[in-house]
Design an enzyme around this catalytic site. Structure first.
Site, PDB file in Angstrom:
ATOM      1  N   ASN A  45       2.980  10.420  -5.943  1.00 45.16           N
ATOM      2  CA  ASN A  45       2.601   9.861  -4.644  1.00 45.16           C
ATOM      3  C   ASN A  45       3.431  10.545  -3.557  1.00 45.16           C
ATOM      4  OD1 ASN A  45       2.683   8.194  -2.327  1.00 45.16           O
ATOM      5  ND2 ASN A  45       1.723   6.559  -3.492  1.00 45.16           N
ATOM      6  N   ASP A  83       3.207  10.154  -0.171  1.00 44.12           N
ATOM      7  CA  ASP A  83       3.243   9.476   1.144  1.00 44.12           C
ATOM      8  C   ASP A  83       4.578   9.640   1.862  1.00 44.12           C
ATOM      9  OD1 ASP A  83       0.799   8.510   0.398  1.00 44.12           O
ATOM     10  OD2 ASP A  83       1.475   6.459   0.047  1.00 44.12           O
ATOM     11  N   HIS A  84       5.655   9.586   1.072  1.00 42.87           N
ATOM     12  CA  HIS A  84       6.980   9.555   1.699  1.00 42.87           C
ATOM     13  C   HIS A  84       7.310  10.842   2.455  1.00 42.87           C
ATOM     14  CE1 HIS A  84       7.744   5.731  -0.075  1.00 42.87           C
ATOM     15  NE2 HIS A  84       7.379   6.200  -1.241  1.00 42.87           N
ATOM     16  N   HIS A 108      -1.824   7.360  -0.022  1.00 43.02           N
ATOM     17  CA  HIS A 108      -2.381   6.120   0.526  1.00 43.02           C
ATOM     18  C   HIS A 108      -2.719   6.367   1.990  1.00 43.02           C
ATOM     19  CE1 HIS A 108      -1.662   1.463   1.043  1.00 43.02           C
ATOM     20  NE2 HIS A 108      -2.829   1.863   1.518  1.00 43.02           N
ATOM     21  N   ARG A 157      -3.411   4.658   4.944  1.00 40.20           N
ATOM     22  CA  ARG A 157      -3.318   3.271   5.416  1.00 40.20           C
ATOM     23  C   ARG A 157      -4.139   3.094   6.688  1.00 40.20           C
ATOM     24  NH1 ARG A 157       1.336   0.388   2.948  1.00 40.20           N
ATOM     25  NH2 ARG A 157       0.763  -1.257   4.386  1.00 40.20           N
ATOM     26  N   ARG A 176       0.260   5.084   9.196  1.00 42.30           N
ATOM     27  CA  ARG A 176       1.693   5.212   9.459  1.00 42.30           C
ATOM     28  C   ARG A 176       2.305   6.440   8.782  1.00 42.30           C
ATOM     29  NH1 ARG A 176       4.248   0.269   6.018  1.00 42.30           N
ATOM     30  NH2 ARG A 176       2.762  -0.899   7.253  1.00 42.30           N
ATOM     31  N   GLU A 194      -5.452   6.098  -2.549  1.00 39.65           N
ATOM     32  CA  GLU A 194      -5.198   4.654  -2.478  1.00 39.65           C
ATOM     33  C   GLU A 194      -5.684   4.174  -1.124  1.00 39.65           C
ATOM     34  OE1 GLU A 194      -1.031   4.114  -2.839  1.00 39.65           O
ATOM     35  OE2 GLU A 194      -0.981   4.673  -4.935  1.00 39.65           O
ATOM     36  N   THR A 244       6.023  -1.511   2.086  1.00 38.44           N
ATOM     37  CA  THR A 244       5.209  -0.793   1.107  1.00 38.44           C
ATOM     38  C   THR A 244       4.259  -1.814   0.511  1.00 38.44           C
ATOM     39  OG1 THR A 244       5.256   0.535  -0.933  1.00 38.44           O
ATOM     40  CG2 THR A 244       6.963  -1.141  -0.709  1.00 38.44           C
ATOM     41  N   THR A 245       3.351  -1.368  -0.380  1.00 36.10           N
ATOM     42  CA  THR A 245       2.398  -2.308  -0.978  1.00 36.10           C
ATOM     43  C   THR A 245       3.182  -3.329  -1.793  1.00 36.10           C
ATOM     44  OG1 THR A 245       0.990  -0.370  -1.174  1.00 36.10           O
ATOM     45  CG2 THR A 245       0.222  -2.372  -2.243  1.00 36.10           C
ATOM     46  N   GLU A 294      -4.753  -0.490 -12.328  1.00 40.26           N
ATOM     47  CA  GLU A 294      -3.370  -0.017 -12.192  1.00 40.26           C
ATOM     48  C   GLU A 294      -2.490  -1.259 -12.170  1.00 40.26           C
ATOM     49  OE1 GLU A 294      -2.334   3.146  -9.488  1.00 40.26           O
ATOM     50  OE2 GLU A 294      -0.269   2.427  -9.317  1.00 40.26           O
ATOM     51  N   HIS A 316       4.474   1.602  -9.272  1.00 38.48           N
ATOM     52  CA  HIS A 316       5.266   0.935  -8.241  1.00 38.48           C
ATOM     53  C   HIS A 316       6.680   0.645  -8.730  1.00 38.48           C
ATOM     54  CE1 HIS A 316       6.239  -1.195  -4.593  1.00 38.48           C
ATOM     55  NE2 HIS A 316       5.125  -0.708  -4.106  1.00 38.48           N
ATOM     56  N   HIS A 326       8.366   7.030  -4.652  1.00 40.78           N
ATOM     57  CA  HIS A 326       9.665   6.956  -3.977  1.00 40.78           C
ATOM     58  C   HIS A 326      10.787   7.642  -4.745  1.00 40.78           C
ATOM     59  CE1 HIS A 326      13.304   4.953  -2.377  1.00 40.78           C
ATOM     60  NE2 HIS A 326      12.683   5.212  -1.242  1.00 40.78           N
TER      61      HIS A 326
HETATM   62  N1  PXP Z   1       0.808   2.830  -7.093  1.00 37.97           N
HETATM   63  C1  PXP Z   1       0.350   2.177  -5.992  1.00 37.97           C
HETATM   64  C2  PXP Z   1      -0.988   1.531  -6.063  1.00 37.97           C
HETATM   65  C3  PXP Z   1       1.119   2.138  -4.811  1.00 37.97           C
HETATM   66  O1  PXP Z   1       0.638   1.489  -3.731  1.00 37.97           O
HETATM   67  C4  PXP Z   1       2.362   2.813  -4.774  1.00 37.97           C
HETATM   68  C5  PXP Z   1       3.174   2.824  -3.518  1.00 37.97           C
HETATM   69  O2  PXP Z   1       2.505   3.454  -2.512  1.00 37.97           O
HETATM   70  C6  PXP Z   1       2.775   3.491  -5.926  1.00 37.97           C
HETATM   71  C7  PXP Z   1       2.002   3.467  -7.074  1.00 37.97           C
HETATM   72  C8  PXP Z   1       4.059   4.257  -5.965  1.00 37.97           C
HETATM   73  O3  PXP Z   1       5.148   3.394  -5.820  1.00 37.97           O
HETATM   74  P1  PXP Z   1       6.603   3.966  -5.657  1.00 37.97           P
HETATM   75  O4  PXP Z   1       6.647   4.730  -4.388  1.00 37.97           O
HETATM   76  O5  PXP Z   1       7.456   2.743  -5.663  1.00 37.97           O
HETATM   77  O6  PXP Z   1       6.845   4.853  -6.858  1.00 37.97           O
END
Ligand code: PXP
Length: 239
Positions: free
Chosen positions: A9, A11-12, A45, A47, A51, A72, A102-103, A153, A192, A215
């Protein structure tokens, strides 16, 4: 060797860029490097408040990613339209609240029920595989199957945050949910809060075929670079 698919992921990376509203660091470049490091999938994701990931990122990612794209998104008509246009390999429906960092939890499918089925059906008809992000809870898993999702998931946040004896209980909930999901013929993903330190017990759950991790990998990438950070995680999740 049977290996779990690793969705990274990214996003960060976009979160850092948006902190300055500039052009760097670029999440698409991050995705390319993550693939070089062994990512099997790029997850992001989009959003509603944009953001971090922007529409342009999503578009470029769909063009550039060589492995697989997992989008996502919230189950809204705007997002449905975007998903059908981008045609990612998969969509994971997630809950979204603007005030969250976060989610925070899984989708409550029992509450959303048939309100979400329009999006599920439209995406399936459009040839997009679709997953629901839910807490490790039997009723939610059963509803995931009833609504016609291809995959679930399982939210591993409670497991990731648990301390002491709670750790085993929360791990059992993930394990039992994975077993139940398989019985319903759902493909089983999880994610997550997973890190280099807590991922191993999750890897040992045989039904799980995909992990989405953000993350922890991006945090490590700050020190060792994204390719190496991904490679290390890919090694850790080998069965
Ligand atoms: N899976 C989903 C559905 C998520 O929303 C997220 C966070 O955006 C993740 C996985 C990844 O989570 P993390 O960043 O805590 O590894």
């Amino acid at each position: 060797m049977n290996r779990i698919r690793l969705g990274v992921n990214i996003d960060h990376v976009a979160t850092i860029r948006e902190a300055r509203k500039t052009t760097e660091p670029d999440p698409v470049t991050a995705a390319m490097l993550a693939e070089q490091g062994g990512a099997d999938q790029i997850t992001f994701h989009l959003r509603e408040d944009r953001r971090h990931i922007q529409n342009r990122d999503a578009r470029l990612m769909s063009e550039m990613v060589q492995t697989m794209v997992n989008l996502e998104m919230a189950a809204t008509s705007e997002m449905q339209e975007i998903a059908l246009a981008l045609h990612p390999d998969s969509v994971t429906l997630v809950p979204e609240r603007r005030e969250e960092v976060t989610t925070e939890g899984g989708l409550d499918l029992l509450r959303l029920g048939d309100r979400i089925s329009g999006v599920v059906n439209a995406l399936k008809q459009g040839g997009v595989k679709i997953a629901a992000f839910v807490n490790p809870d039997f009723a939610q898993i059963k509803e995931t199957a009833r609504l016609g999702f291809d995959a679930v998931e399982i939210h591993t946040g409670a497991y990731a945050n648990a301390k002491g004896a709670e750790k085993e209980d929360t791990l059992r909930a993930v394990r039992d949910s994975a077993t139940a999901a398989k019985k319903y013929r759902l493909r089983v993903h999880a994610g997550h809060g997973l890190t280099y330190h807590n991922v191993q017990p999750i890897v040992l759950i045989p039904e799980i075929e995909e992990l989405n991790i953000g993350h922890s990998i991006i945090s490590r990438a700050v020190f060792v670079g994204i390719e190496r950070a991904v490679r290390e995680m890919a090694e850790l999740i080998k069965r």
